[in-house]
Design a protein around this motif. Sequence first.
Motif, short mmCIF file in Angstrom:
data_model
loop_
_atom_site.label_atom_id
_atom_site.label_comp_id
_atom_site.label_asym_id
_atom_site.label_seq_id
_atom_site.Cartn_x
_atom_site.Cartn_y
_atom_site.Cartn_z
N GLU A 1 8.97 -4.94 -6.15
CA GLU A 1 9.34 -6.13 -5.53
C GLU A 1 8.14 -7.12 -5.16
OE1 GLU A 1 9.86 -4.83 -0.99
OE2 GLU A 1 9.55 -2.74 -2.16
N LEU A 2 8.66 -8.47 -4.44
CA LEU A 2 7.85 -9.31 -4.10
C LEU A 2 8.56 -9.94 -2.77
CD1 LEU A 2 6.42 -11.38 -6.92
CD2 LEU A 2 4.99 -10.18 -5.65
N LYS A 3 8.01 -10.44 -1.62
CA LYS A 3 8.39 -11.52 -0.84
C LYS A 3 7.74 -12.62 -0.57
CE LYS A 3 5.96 -8.84 3.02
NZ LYS A 3 5.27 -7.65 2.27
N ALA A 4 8.37 -13.45 -0.04
CA ALA A 4 7.70 -14.86 0.15
C ALA A 4 8.13 -15.41 1.59
CB ALA A 4 8.05 -15.64 -1.04
N CYS A 7 21.24 6.44 9.01
CA CYS A 7 19.82 6.45 9.13
C CYS A 7 19.28 7.09 7.70
CB CYS A 7 19.69 7.65 10.36
SG CYS A 7 20.19 7.39 11.88
N TYR A 8 17.96 6.52 7.73
CA TYR A 8 17.06 6.86 6.59
C TYR A 8 15.96 7.26 6.88
CZ TYR A 8 20.43 3.62 4.30
OH TYR A 8 21.67 2.99 3.82
N MET A 9 15.30 8.37 6.14
CA MET A 9 14.15 8.84 6.05
C MET A 9 13.42 8.40 4.73
SD MET A 9 11.08 10.84 5.16
CE MET A 9 11.87 11.95 4.25
N THR A 10 12.32 7.77 4.69
CA THR A 10 11.72 7.26 3.55
C THR A 10 10.41 7.45 3.40
OG1 THR A 10 13.34 5.13 3.59
CG2 THR A 10 11.47 4.94 2.02
N TYR A 11 9.94 8.13 2.42
CA TYR A 11 8.59 8.45 1.87
C TYR A 11 8.18 7.69 0.82
CZ TYR A 11 4.08 10.43 0.54
OH TYR A 11 3.01 10.85 0.18
N LYS A 12 7.21 6.59 0.79
CA LYS A 12 6.82 5.97 -0.30
C LYS A 12 5.38 6.17 -0.83
CE LYS A 12 9.78 1.93 0.37
NZ LYS A 12 10.02 0.28 0.83
N ARG A 13 5.22 6.12 -2.17
CA ARG A 13 3.85 6.26 -2.43
C ARG A 13 3.71 4.79 -3.19
NH1 ARG A 13 3.91 11.76 -6.12
NH2 ARG A 13 3.34 13.37 -4.58
N LYS A 14 2.86 3.96 -2.22
CA LYS A 14 2.83 2.69 -2.53
C LYS A 14 1.52 2.26 -3.50
CE LYS A 14 4.37 1.19 1.93
NZ LYS A 14 5.23 0.01 1.82
N GLU A 15 1.77 1.03 -4.32
CA GLU A 15 0.74 0.90 -5.43
C GLU A 15 0.86 -0.69 -5.23
OE1 GLU A 15 -0.69 1.60 -9.94
OE2 GLU A 15 1.03 2.86 -9.15
N ILE A 16 -0.23 -1.38 -5.32
CA ILE A 16 -0.19 -2.73 -5.77
C ILE A 16 -0.79 -2.92 -7.23
CG2 ILE A 16 -1.23 -5.18 -5.23
CD1 ILE A 16 0.57 -4.27 -3.30
N LYS A 17 -0.10 -3.43 -8.13
CA LYS A 17 -0.41 -3.86 -9.43
C LYS A 17 -0.86 -5.07 -9.80
CE LYS A 17 1.40 0.33 -11.89
NZ LYS A 17 2.07 0.80 -13.17
N LYS A 18 -1.93 -5.05 -10.71
CA LYS A 18 -2.33 -6.64 -11.04
C LYS A 18 -1.74 -7.03 -12.30
CE LYS A 18 -6.23 -7.94 -8.27
NZ LYS A 18 -7.57 -8.24 -8.02
N ASN A 19 -1.31 -8.22 -12.59
CA ASN A 19 -1.06 -8.53 -13.86
C ASN A 19 -2.14 -9.34 -14.76
OD1 ASN A 19 1.93 -7.85 -14.12
ND2 ASN A 19 2.18 -9.39 -12.66
N GLU A 20 -1.95 -9.61 -15.74
CA GLU A 20 -3.03 -10.26 -16.63
C GLU A 20 -3.67 -11.71 -16.01
OE1 GLU A 20 -0.72 -10.93 -20.04
OE2 GLU A 20 -0.96 -8.72 -20.85
N ASP A 21 -2.76 -12.17 -15.09
CA ASP A 21 -3.17 -13.56 -14.77
C ASP A 21 -3.73 -13.20 -13.13
OD1 ASP A 21 -0.89 -12.65 -13.21
OD2 ASP A 21 0.04 -14.83 -13.65
N ARG A 51 0.64 -8.95 1.50
CA ARG A 51 0.32 -8.29 2.32
C ARG A 51 1.75 -7.38 2.68
NH1 ARG A 51 -2.27 -11.62 7.15
NH2 ARG A 51 -0.43 -12.89 6.28
N TYR A 52 1.58 -5.97 3.19
CA TYR A 52 2.72 -5.31 3.58
C TYR A 52 2.67 -5.79 5.22
CZ TYR A 52 1.89 -1.67 0.00
OH TYR A 52 1.48 -1.10 -1.31
N TYR A 53 4.29 -5.61 5.64
CA TYR A 53 4.72 -6.28 6.81
C TYR A 53 3.52 -5.28 8.06
CZ TYR A 53 8.86 -8.43 5.36
OH TYR A 53 9.72 -9.32 4.60
N ARG A 54 3.51 -3.99 7.62
CA ARG A 54 2.84 -3.13 8.54
C ARG A 54 1.25 -3.80 8.80
NH1 ARG A 54 1.55 1.33 5.03
NH2 ARG A 54 -0.01 -0.01 4.27
N ASP A 55 0.59 -4.25 7.54
CA ASP A 55 -0.79 -5.05 7.94
C ASP A 55 -0.65 -6.19 8.83
OD1 ASP A 55 -1.59 -2.67 6.44
OD2 ASP A 55 -1.31 -3.70 4.47
#
Length: 200
Positions: free
Chosen positions: A6-9, A74-88, A191-195
């Motif tokens: 995902e991405l957000k703008a 209601c939802y309980m969510t546990y995420k293993r988060k990762e930011i990946k970089k592309n070639e550019d 950035r994450y919303y949290r940050d």
Amino acid sequence: MNYEIELKAHVKNREEVIEKLNKAAAYLGHTEKEDDYYHFELLQGKVAPDGRDFISARIRKETLTLNGEKSSTCYMTYKRKEIKKNEDGTEIEVNEENEITFENAAPLEILFSDLGGKIDLHKSKSVEQWSLCKNGEKAHVELCEVPPLGDFLEIEIIKNQNDEETVKKCKKFIEEIFADCGISKEMIEPRYYRDMLKSL
């Protein structure tokens, strides 16, 4: 196992984005989301997958309104988060998502408290959502108002793998949707919303 790619703008013209999405995608309703993020300190010497000395889990209370009908989950969510970089050099968020749904959050909130979890952050989101299909690819699109940060367009694609080629194709598709909505690459928010909320 599912991965969210995902991405957000940032969104400057909310009404313009809504108009474009209503023409191109299937409307899925309005949702109010109330999120509490719990932090659990790890034992000394233990680290989370992202290198932190704690893990986070989210309890979300969500109310959907569609065609005049309301429903709550209601939802309980546990995420293993990762930011990946592309070639550019650009980045994209890839999350391994583990989630369960339930009707009443109270038992889990009591358990989290007894396990030493503390609410680190509360976040509210007011969301219009759509499903968009194009060239055999499907994306979940959300126009989110996140007080006090403003409006954002979030685009998410769910895949069962997160290899480089898959992530690259998804990123290209997401950027095409942004462009179709009149949103430039410069408006993408890494950035994450949290940050973002914690930096205020």
